[in-house]
Design a protein around this motif. Structure first.
Motif, PDB file in Angstrom:
ATOM      1  N   PHE A 232       0.866  -1.140  -0.051  1.00  0.00           N
ATOM      2  CA  PHE A 232      -0.004   0.058  -0.192  1.00  0.00           C
ATOM      3  C   PHE A 232       0.814   1.295   0.078  1.00  0.00           C
ATOM      4  O   PHE A 232       2.107   1.024   0.145  1.00  0.00           O
TER       5      PHE A 232
ATOM      6  N   ASP B 146       0.970   3.501   2.250  1.00  0.00           N
ATOM      7  CA  ASP B 146       1.450   3.727   3.466  1.00  0.00           C
ATOM      8  C   ASP B 146       0.732   3.060   4.668  1.00  0.00           C
ATOM      9  O   ASP B 146      -0.232   2.167   4.286  1.00  0.00           O
ATOM     10  N   PHE B 147       0.960   3.132   5.811  1.00  0.00           N
ATOM     11  CA  PHE B 147       0.392   2.345   6.916  1.00  0.00           C
ATOM     12  C   PHE B 147      -0.953   2.696   7.079  1.00  0.00           C
ATOM     13  O   PHE B 147      -1.763   1.512   7.501  1.00  0.00           O
TER      14      PHE B 147
ATOM     15  N   GLN C 104      -3.324   3.178   4.735  1.00  0.00           N
ATOM     16  CA  GLN C 104      -4.174   2.214   3.864  1.00  0.00           C
ATOM     17  C   GLN C 104      -3.973   0.774   4.262  1.00  0.00           C
ATOM     18  O   GLN C 104      -4.911   0.050   4.183  1.00  0.00           O
ATOM     19  N   ALA C 105      -2.737   0.325   4.787  1.00  0.00           N
ATOM     20  CA  ALA C 105      -2.743  -0.946   4.962  1.00  0.00           C
ATOM     21  C   ALA C 105      -3.709  -1.398   6.239  1.00  0.00           C
ATOM     22  O   ALA C 105      -4.481  -2.381   6.237  1.00  0.00           O
TER      23      ALA C 105
ATOM     24  N   TYR D  67       4.416  -1.603   8.347  1.00  0.00           N
ATOM     25  CA  TYR D  67       4.036  -0.245   7.625  1.00  0.00           C
ATOM     26  C   TYR D  67       3.021  -0.438   6.482  1.00  0.00           C
ATOM     27  O   TYR D  67       1.962  -0.726   6.743  1.00  0.00           O
ATOM     28  N   ASN D  68       3.463  -0.531   5.198  1.00  0.00           N
ATOM     29  CA  ASN D  68       2.661  -0.718   4.198  1.00  0.00           C
ATOM     30  C   ASN D  68       2.550  -1.999   3.430  1.00  0.00           C
ATOM     31  O   ASN D  68       1.858  -1.941   2.437  1.00  0.00           O
TER      32      ASN D  68
END
Length: 128
Positions: free
Chosen positions: A63, A65-66, A68-69, A93-94
């Motif tokens: 993703f 960034d975090f 979105q993840a 993180y992502n």
């Protein structure tokens, strides 16, 4: 991230309709046969069989960034809970790494295919 009206409606329907069916009332999943697997796995081409002989599939999502993840994981968690089918996952993180297998049948079932398709649909809604 934006949700389409259709996605929001589907999610609400899943949550509302599932309240009428408990996990104990659902049929026990059946392991996919050797004949069923090729066609079904072809519908989720980014998923791969787990190495080492385990009857499971895996995929890694990346993703922006975090946020979105974690948003993705939250959306999946809501659906997975309603399905009574929970993924094995790892997040840094992502990156979200997911393994799917159905413990009730000790291997792959339609639950895994359906949850994988749902995850792929959710992933496609993020702007990376």
């Amino acid at each position: 991230m934006t949700f389409s009206k259709a996605s929001a409606i589907i999610l609400v329907l899943i949550i509302c309709l599932s309240s009428f069916i408990t996990a104990s009332e659902m049929a026990v999943p059946v392991k996919l046969t050797a004949e069923e697997r090729p066609a079904l796995l072809a519908t989720i081409p980014q998923w791969a069989m787990v190495e080492g002989g385990r009857d499971a599939i895996k995929r890694t999502y990346l993703f922006a960034d975090f946020n979105q993840a974690f948003s993705f994981m939250t959306r999946v968690a809501l659906v997975a809970e309603q399905m009574a089918h929970h993924p094995e996952w790892f997040n840094v993180y992502n990156r979200v790494e997911i393994t799917l297998a159905t413990h009730d049948c000790n291997g792959l079932s339609m639950n895994d295919i359906n949850l994988a398709k749902t995850m792929d649909t959710f992933f496609g809604q993020y702007k990376l």
